[in-house]
Design an enzyme around this catalytic site. Structure first.
Site, PDB file in Angstrom:
ATOM      1  N   ALA A  35       0.836  -1.206   0.000  1.00  0.00           N
ATOM      2  CA  ALA A  35       0.000   0.000   0.000  1.00  0.00           C
ATOM      3  C   ALA A  35       0.870   1.256   0.000  1.00  0.00           C
ATOM      4  O   ALA A  35       0.619   2.208  -0.742  1.00  0.00           O
ATOM      5  CB  ALA A  35      -0.915  -0.011   1.213  1.00  0.00           C
ATOM      6  N   LEU A  84      26.112 -24.004 -23.794  1.00  0.00           N
ATOM      7  CA  LEU A  84      27.060 -24.776 -22.987  1.00  0.00           C
ATOM      8  C   LEU A  84      27.127 -26.237 -23.414  1.00  0.00           C
ATOM      9  O   LEU A  84      26.116 -26.827 -23.796  1.00  0.00           O
ATOM     10  CB  LEU A  84      26.628 -24.731 -21.521  1.00  0.00           C
ATOM     11  CG  LEU A  84      26.690 -23.373 -20.842  1.00  0.00           C
ATOM     12  CD1 LEU A  84      25.921 -23.399 -19.535  1.00  0.00           C
ATOM     13  CD2 LEU A  84      28.141 -22.974 -20.602  1.00  0.00           C
ATOM     14  N   GLU A 115      27.117 -22.342 -10.354  1.00  0.00           N
ATOM     15  CA  GLU A 115      25.857 -21.595 -10.313  1.00  0.00           C
ATOM     16  C   GLU A 115      24.722 -22.535 -10.697  1.00  0.00           C
ATOM     17  O   GLU A 115      24.945 -23.518 -11.399  1.00  0.00           O
ATOM     18  CB  GLU A 115      25.883 -20.447 -11.343  1.00  0.00           C
ATOM     19  CG  GLU A 115      26.968 -19.428 -11.100  1.00  0.00           C
ATOM     20  CD  GLU A 115      27.125 -18.459 -12.271  1.00  0.00           C
ATOM     21  OE1 GLU A 115      26.241 -18.403 -13.141  1.00  0.00           O
ATOM     22  OE2 GLU A 115      28.152 -17.772 -12.304  1.00  0.00           O
ATOM     23  N   LYS A 117      21.681 -23.798 -12.864  1.00  0.00           N
ATOM     24  CA  LYS A 117      21.341 -23.621 -14.277  1.00  0.00           C
ATOM     25  C   LYS A 117      19.825 -23.475 -14.368  1.00  0.00           C
ATOM     26  O   LYS A 117      19.078 -24.444 -14.267  1.00  0.00           O
ATOM     27  CB  LYS A 117      21.826 -24.816 -15.103  1.00  0.00           C
ATOM     28  CG  LYS A 117      21.600 -24.607 -16.576  1.00  0.00           C
ATOM     29  CD  LYS A 117      22.329 -25.649 -17.406  1.00  0.00           C
ATOM     30  CE  LYS A 117      22.249 -25.361 -18.889  1.00  0.00           C
ATOM     31  NZ  LYS A 117      20.905 -25.331 -19.413  1.00  0.00           N
ATOM     32  N   ARG A 138      18.041 -14.803 -27.266  1.00  0.00           N
ATOM     33  CA  ARG A 138      19.304 -15.331 -27.750  1.00  0.00           C
ATOM     34  C   ARG A 138      19.266 -15.518 -29.271  1.00  0.00           C
ATOM     35  O   ARG A 138      20.248 -15.283 -29.960  1.00  0.00           O
ATOM     36  CB  ARG A 138      19.578 -16.661 -27.041  1.00  0.00           C
ATOM     37  CG  ARG A 138      20.803 -17.354 -27.496  1.00  0.00           C
ATOM     38  CD  ARG A 138      21.114 -18.499 -26.551  1.00  0.00           C
ATOM     39  NE  ARG A 138      22.257 -19.218 -27.034  1.00  0.00           N
ATOM     40  CZ  ARG A 138      22.191 -20.228 -27.871  1.00  0.00           C
ATOM     41  NH1 ARG A 138      21.024 -20.634 -28.311  1.00  0.00           N
ATOM     42  NH2 ARG A 138      23.284 -20.818 -28.274  1.00  0.00           N
ATOM     43  N   CYS A 427     -19.756 -29.307 -19.532  1.00  0.00           N
ATOM     44  CA  CYS A 427     -21.037 -29.926 -19.217  1.00  0.00           C
ATOM     45  C   CYS A 427     -22.048 -28.808 -18.985  1.00  0.00           C
ATOM     46  O   CYS A 427     -21.758 -27.843 -18.286  1.00  0.00           O
ATOM     47  CB  CYS A 427     -20.884 -30.774 -17.956  1.00  0.00           C
ATOM     48  SG  CYS A 427     -22.430 -31.089 -17.101  1.00  0.00           S
TER      49      CYS A 427
HETATM   50  S1  IVH Z   1      26.346 -19.051 -18.663  1.00  0.00           S
HETATM   51  C1  IVH Z   1      28.828 -19.011 -22.169  1.00  0.00           C
HETATM   52  N1  IVH Z   1      25.028 -19.415 -16.428  1.00  0.00           N
HETATM   53  O1  IVH Z   1      21.968 -22.301 -20.118  1.00  0.00           O
HETATM   54  C2  IVH Z   1      27.994 -19.286 -21.026  1.00  0.00           C
HETATM   55  N2  IVH Z   1      23.991 -20.014 -18.479  1.00  0.00           N
HETATM   56  O2  IVH Z   1      23.457 -23.537 -22.858  1.00  0.00           O
HETATM   57  C3  IVH Z   1      26.596 -19.187 -21.340  1.00  0.00           C
HETATM   58  N3  IVH Z   1      21.702 -20.881 -18.239  1.00  0.00           N
HETATM   59  O3  IVH Z   1      20.403 -20.894 -22.552  1.00  0.00           O
HETATM   60  C4  IVH Z   1      25.704 -19.044 -20.284  1.00  0.00           C
HETATM   61  N4  IVH Z   1      21.609 -20.733 -16.053  1.00  0.00           N
HETATM   62  O4  IVH Z   1      20.576 -19.208 -20.656  1.00  0.00           O
HETATM   63  C5  IVH Z   1      25.022 -19.534 -17.767  1.00  0.00           C
HETATM   64  N5  IVH Z   1      23.946 -19.697 -14.379  1.00  0.00           N
HETATM   65  C6  IVH Z   1      23.945 -19.785 -15.712  1.00  0.00           C
HETATM   66  C7  IVH Z   1      22.836 -20.300 -16.422  1.00  0.00           C
HETATM   67  C8  IVH Z   1      22.884 -20.385 -17.815  1.00  0.00           C
HETATM   68  C9  IVH Z   1      20.945 -21.071 -17.159  1.00  0.00           C
HETATM   69  C10 IVH Z   1      21.281 -21.198 -19.630  1.00  0.00           C
HETATM   70  C11 IVH Z   1      21.588 -20.136 -20.628  1.00  0.00           C
HETATM   71  C12 IVH Z   1      21.658 -20.865 -21.940  1.00  0.00           C
HETATM   72  C13 IVH Z   1      22.018 -22.237 -21.530  1.00  0.00           C
HETATM   73  C14 IVH Z   1      23.421 -22.508 -21.973  1.00  0.00           C
END
Ligand code: IVH
EC number: 6.5.1.2
Length: 665
Positions: A35, A84, A115, A117, A138, A427
């Site tokens: 609020a 990746l 990290e 993913k 992308r 229905c």
């Molecule tokens: S690094 C060169 N960090 O994974 C490094 N990617 O194939 C590229 N993704 O679609 C990305 N979490 O969006 C990185 N902590 C993370 C990630 C991450 C998810 C996804 C990224 C891409 C795919 C890479």
């Protein structure tokens, strides 16, 4: 205020709102109530309306505004958006580490950063001198789609960065993600509206970002985790952990679950730990990304065929399985929606045995060509019931039977009707017992009236025996009625009646949600309750409803249809007779403004959700774990480890009585 003063005031308000946006969306740790926040926003909107010449694209008021597009423009990425390479085992990770050492010509341990993913949509955000300019998908890695106006609506994406000495140009890379709870809500709404459900949170996030109308994206709950910096003019980072810290400092949401590892063994340990822990996350991840921490080493390693040699994704097994469809049945929902459901040979997916999967609707079945007897791939997405992903056609024997959607309701025999342009058949029977049962189950459910102790089987039994005909009949149940049924003892009957009695003190948004008006989910119910009491809502004109920002013609129409029905009239009369005391709990205040609560143990006077609602109404906030930011821990009976943590951190612990005093004072 003269023009100059107004300008200063506008800037001040913007800074304040940005600060609170950051606390809320990036740090998950707000200082003020919704609020109070709305008040700041309205003041800024007012001043900007007075002086449109001061409106700038980085103002917090400028999140939604872009017009629907015919198609997206193209954006060429300054540095390629790489993908990746994957690893599925410890051996593959060790091989990766060995390769890194070989190229760097070293035998020393490599420092990695691990990290999560995220399973969402990768995007790139360009900031010029700290101001958000362009956001893109992308695409093929070299060129993506310009989704700037859609990304502006994502509140975790700052429109203006904080701090001094910001780079002239910087591309931030990260993932747009939808939380599982928001995904489930969205799908529920879509199914009710006859729109096809999204298969998983990733598709929902991607579909929402790649929307031609930014107003639609704005309504979807999306967030953004920043995980890297692409092109950057002005700052040289020496490590990934430094880059992440910079992103956090400038206002991005950076996921806290990262670790700096001294060698690949520690990185592997992190992967193993999160394989189990990932269930507890509010969003989906499909693995762990392991990155060489030093940027100098990253440069030396370079890339091959669109993947960096300095990073790898450790992938978790997908939550998919194959099984066989034994039958396809049709379920009737509370709005009469007929949903085909596959009955399958039991199979374990992601640790849970499942034997039913939704097939959504007739069109979905046709599209996937699902037949009884087929071997299929099923998947679990979040907590929702699993769904059939695809048929393995190679396994067909010729004995499979195509499914025909029945023309009549399988429960009451009334005609099924599928309006033009909708995917769902319904229905048409007003007295369909299946619909009645589902409506009552919804009414009693946790997020609605939260009547504890009543199971689905009880409701089925009571409806079948004519004891109740609509949700309001619950309030008139007597103990002797309940005791007539098998498996119903004194104790259970008393508990159920007590839970029903307690639910009478529910707050208005819950009651509105519980009524089960089509298209009125929890959020819309809150919006309505903030403006109307029940009587007012009943009498509100369709046009008036449509003037509320969140409410479109479809919802307004559905509300009117609901209140026009004879059955609704009877239902409302019964509610009145039952003397609910909903209004008493409501009036919002801000006496707990900005205070953070953690609830632990069982409370005797109310459920946790009710206690949380009281706190929220008074401007406070409830979080699930104790931290140094917690103001009060409310301890009921049998408190858990949260109490120990509170004591350790020196956080105030209060009893239920003290809590009541605090909220009711
Ligand atoms: S690094 C060169 N960090 O994974 C490094 N990617 O194939 C590229 N993704 O679609 C990305 N979490 O969006 C990185 N902590 C993370 C990630 C991450 C998810 C996804 C990224 C891409 C795919 C890479």
């Amino acid at each position: 205020m003269n023009k100059e003063e107004t300008k200063k005031q506008i800037e001040k308000l913007r800074e304040e709102i940005r600060h609170h946006d950051r606390r809320y969306y990036a740090d998950d740790n707000p200082e003020i109530s919704d609020a109070q926040y709305d008040k700041l926003m309205r003041r800024l909107q007012g001043l900007e309306a007075q002086y449109p010449c001061f409106v700038t694209p980085d103002s917090p008021t400028q999140r939604v505004g872009g017009k629907p597009l015919e198609k997206f423009g193209e954006v060429r990425h300054r540095t390629t958006m790489l993908s990746l390479a994957n690893a599925f085992s410890a051996e593959e990770l060790t091989a990766f580490d060995a390769r890194v050492k070989k190229i760097l010509e070293t035998e020393k341990d490599i420092e990695y950063i691990t990290e999560l993913k995220f399973d969402g949509l990768a995007i790139s955000l360009t900031y010029e001198k700290g101001v958000f300019r362009v956001g893109s998908t992308r695409g093929d890695g070299v060129t993506g789609e310009d989704v700037t106006n859609n990304l502006r609506t994502v509140r975790a994406i700052p429109l203006k960065l904080q701090g001094k000495g910001l780079p002239a140009v910087m591309d931030v890379r990260g993932e747009v993600v939808m939380f599982e709870s928001d995904f489930e809500k969205l799908n529920k709404e879509r199914e009710e509206a006859g729109e096809p459900a999204f298969a998983n949170p990733r598709n929902a996030a991607a579909g929402s970002v790649r929307q031609l109308d930014p107003a639609v994206t704005a309504r979807r709950k999306l967030t953004f985790f920043a995980y890297g910096i692409g092109f950057c003019e002005g700052i040289d980072f020496s490590s990934q952990h430094e880059a992440l810290q910079f992103l956090k400092d400038t206002g991005f949401r950076v996921n806290p679950n990262t670790a700096r590892c001294r060698n690949i063994g520690e990185a592997l340990e992190f992967c193993r730990r999160w394989e189990k822990k990932r269930e507890s996350l509010a969003y989906e991840i499909d693995g762990i990304v392991i990155k060489v921490d030093s940027i100098e080493q990253q440069r030396a390693l370079g890339e091959v065929s669109k993947s960096p040699r300095w990073a790898i994704a450790f992938k978790y097994p997908a939550e998919q399985e194959t099984t066989k469809i034994k039958d396809i049945i049709v379920q009737v929902g509370r709005t009469g929606a007929l949903t085909p459901v596959a009955i399958m040979e039991p199979v374990e997916v992601g640790g849970v045995v499942v034997e039913r999967a939704t097939l959504h609707n007739e069109d979905e079945i046709r599209k996937k060509d699902v037949r009884v007897g087929d071997t299929v791939v099923i998947q679990r997405a979040g907590e929702v019931i699993p769904e059939v992903v695809k048929v393995i056609k190679e396994k067909r024997t010729g004995k499979e039977r195509p499914f025909e959607m029945p023309g009549k309701c399988p429960v009451c025999g009334s005609d099924a009707f599928r309006p033009e342009g909708e995917a769902v058949a319904r229905c048409t029977g007003i007295a369909c017992p299946a619909q009645i049962k589902e409506r009552i189950k919804h009414f009693a459910s946790r997020n609605a009236m939260n009547i504890d102790g009543i199971g689905d089987a009880h409701i089925d039994e009571w409806v079948d025996n004519g004891l109740i005909k609509d949700p309001a009949d619950l309030f008139f149940l007597k103990k002797e009625d309940l005791l007539k049924f098998e498996r119903m003892g004194e104790k259970l009957a008393s508990n159920i009646l007590e839970a029903i009695r307690r639910s009478k003190a529910a707050v208005l948004p819950r009651l509105i949600y519980a009524m089960g008006i089509r298209h009125v989910g929890e959020h819309i119910a809150e919006v309505l309750a903030s403006r109307y009491n029940l009587e007012g809502l009943k009498n509100a004109a369709e046009e008036e409803l449509q003037n509320i920002r969140e409410i479109g013609p479809q919802i307004a129409e559905s509300i009117k249809i609901f209140f026009r029905q004879k059955e609704t009239d009877e239902f409302l009369k019964k509610l009145e007779k039952a003397k609910l005391n909903i209004e008493h709990v409501r009036p919002a205040s801000d006496k707990l403004q900005g205070k953070q609560f953690v609830l632990t143990g069982a409370l005797s006077g109310f459920s946790r959700d009710e206690a949380a609602a009281l706190i929220k109404q008074a401007g406070g906030r409830v979080t699930s774990s104790v931290s140094k930011n917690t103001d009060y821990v409310v301890a009921g009976t049998d408190p858990g480890s949260k109490l120990d943590k509170a004591k350790k951190l020196g956080v105030a612990v209060i009893s239920e009585q003290e809590f009541i005093k605090l909220v009711k004072k």
